[in-house]
Motif scaffolding. Structure first.
Motif, PDB file in Angstrom:
ATOM      1  N   LEU A 119      -6.621   1.587   7.522  1.00 23.29           N
ATOM      2  CA  LEU A 119      -6.998   2.410   6.370  1.00 23.29           C
ATOM      3  C   LEU A 119      -6.012   3.556   6.164  1.00 23.29           C
ATOM      4  O   LEU A 119      -5.925   4.127   5.072  1.00 23.29           O
ATOM      5  CB  LEU A 119      -8.411   2.960   6.531  1.00 23.29           C
ATOM      6  N   SER A 120      -5.248   3.887   7.201  1.00 23.33           N
ATOM      7  CA  SER A 120      -4.255   4.958   7.106  1.00 23.33           C
ATOM      8  C   SER A 120      -3.199   4.673   6.055  1.00 23.33           C
ATOM      9  O   SER A 120      -2.512   5.589   5.596  1.00 23.33           O
ATOM     10  CB  SER A 120      -3.569   5.147   8.468  1.00 23.33           C
ATOM     11  N   GLY A 132      -3.673   3.907   3.054  1.00 22.31           N
ATOM     12  CA  GLY A 132      -4.136   4.289   1.731  1.00 22.31           C
ATOM     13  C   GLY A 132      -4.378   3.096   0.821  1.00 22.31           C
ATOM     14  O   GLY A 132      -4.496   1.956   1.266  1.00 22.31           O
ATOM     15  N   SER A 155      -9.540   6.756   6.344  1.00 22.46           N
ATOM     16  CA  SER A 155      -9.010   6.646   5.000  1.00 22.46           C
ATOM     17  C   SER A 155      -8.522   8.006   4.528  1.00 22.46           C
ATOM     18  O   SER A 155      -9.245   9.004   4.653  1.00 22.46           O
ATOM     19  CB  SER A 155     -10.085   6.133   4.036  1.00 22.46           C
ATOM     20  N   THR A 160     -13.709   4.714   8.132  1.00 27.25           N
ATOM     21  CA  THR A 160     -12.740   4.368   9.169  1.00 27.25           C
ATOM     22  C   THR A 160     -12.647   2.852   9.263  1.00 27.25           C
ATOM     23  O   THR A 160     -13.617   2.138   8.993  1.00 27.25           O
ATOM     24  CB  THR A 160     -13.138   4.942  10.547  1.00 27.25           C
ATOM     25  N   HIS A 188       0.835  -1.198   0.000  1.00 29.12           N
ATOM     26  CA  HIS A 188       0.000   0.000   0.000  1.00 29.12           C
ATOM     27  C   HIS A 188       0.874   1.254   0.000  1.00 29.12           C
ATOM     28  O   HIS A 188       2.046   1.214   0.376  1.00 29.12           O
ATOM     29  CB  HIS A 188      -0.956  -0.023   1.189  1.00 29.12           C
TER      30      HIS A 188
END
Length: 209
Positions: free
Chosen positions: A114-115, A117, A103, A110, A92
């Motif tokens: 998800l941080s 990306g 996100s 959320t 990612h």
């Protein structure tokens, strides 16, 4: 008398030959720690990155090794403690592995990791052709699994750019957006083209240079 006189001469010749052979055996030999061309090549081949995979609770569940080879970047995955079955495995685009995070492309979304990306290279092609698309990881009934793959789609420099990257294990298998028209006359939907319908994110590893 002639035989007696010849004996010292033969003995002297033998000593000369032995000395010559001994000199051949004493040619310089590379030893551990010496900077030779072969050693430098081996060290360069061994250079790489080691990544720790964690689940949303922060428990270590595996490791990922990344190394550059003549054919491309070799990715080696070893996991223990994951649910059995096939799991999508990707790189990612953002170096962040935060549980229950937002996100970066959709603040309304959320979820775990998800941080990190989307997939590396997702803005340039549909899923199946992303830089970060890798083969599916199989986990056995015991919770262990391994995967080794080589990709020429990305380099260690791509993984350690300004915003970093993350390796990710998903909850489900990856269909690589390969959905025949007889199942979907209009073609794969946006979710399939973006992620391969791989589901949630169950393990994440921060790639650091």
């Amino acid at each position: 008398m002639r035989r007696t006189a010849a004996a010292p001469l033969l003995y002297a010749c033998a000593l000369v030959l032995l000395a010559a052979c001994g000199g051949a055996e004493e040619e310089p030999v590379a030893t551990a720690g010496e900077d030779t061309a072969a050693g430098a090549g081996s060290e360069a081949a061994d250079d790489g990155l080691e990544v720790t995979l964690v689940d949303p609770e922060g428990t270590e569940v595996g490791t990922v090794s990344l190394a550059e080879t003549d054919e491309g970047t070799e990715v080696t995955v070893e996991v223990d403690g994951l649910p059995p079955g096939f799991h999508a495995f990707h790189v990612h685009s953002i170096g962040a592995c935060e549980p229950d995070s937002v996100s970066p492309t959709d603040p309304a979304m959320t979820g775990d990791f998800l941080s990190a990306g989307g997939h590396l290279g997702a803005g340039e092609a549909d899923h199946g052709e992303h830089q970060g698309d890798l083969p599916t990881l199989f986990v056995s009934a015991s919770g262990t699994g391994s995967l080794t793959a080589v990709t020429d789609a990305l380099s260690l420099a791509d993984l350690t750019d300004q915003d970093g990257s993350a390796v990710m294990v998903h909850a489900g298998r990856d269909n690589y957006a390969n959905i025949p028209e007889r199942y979907a006359p209009g073609g794969p939907d946006d979710m399939t083209k973006g992620t391969g319908d791989a589901g949630g994110r169950i393990a994440c590893g921060l790639v650091e240079g």
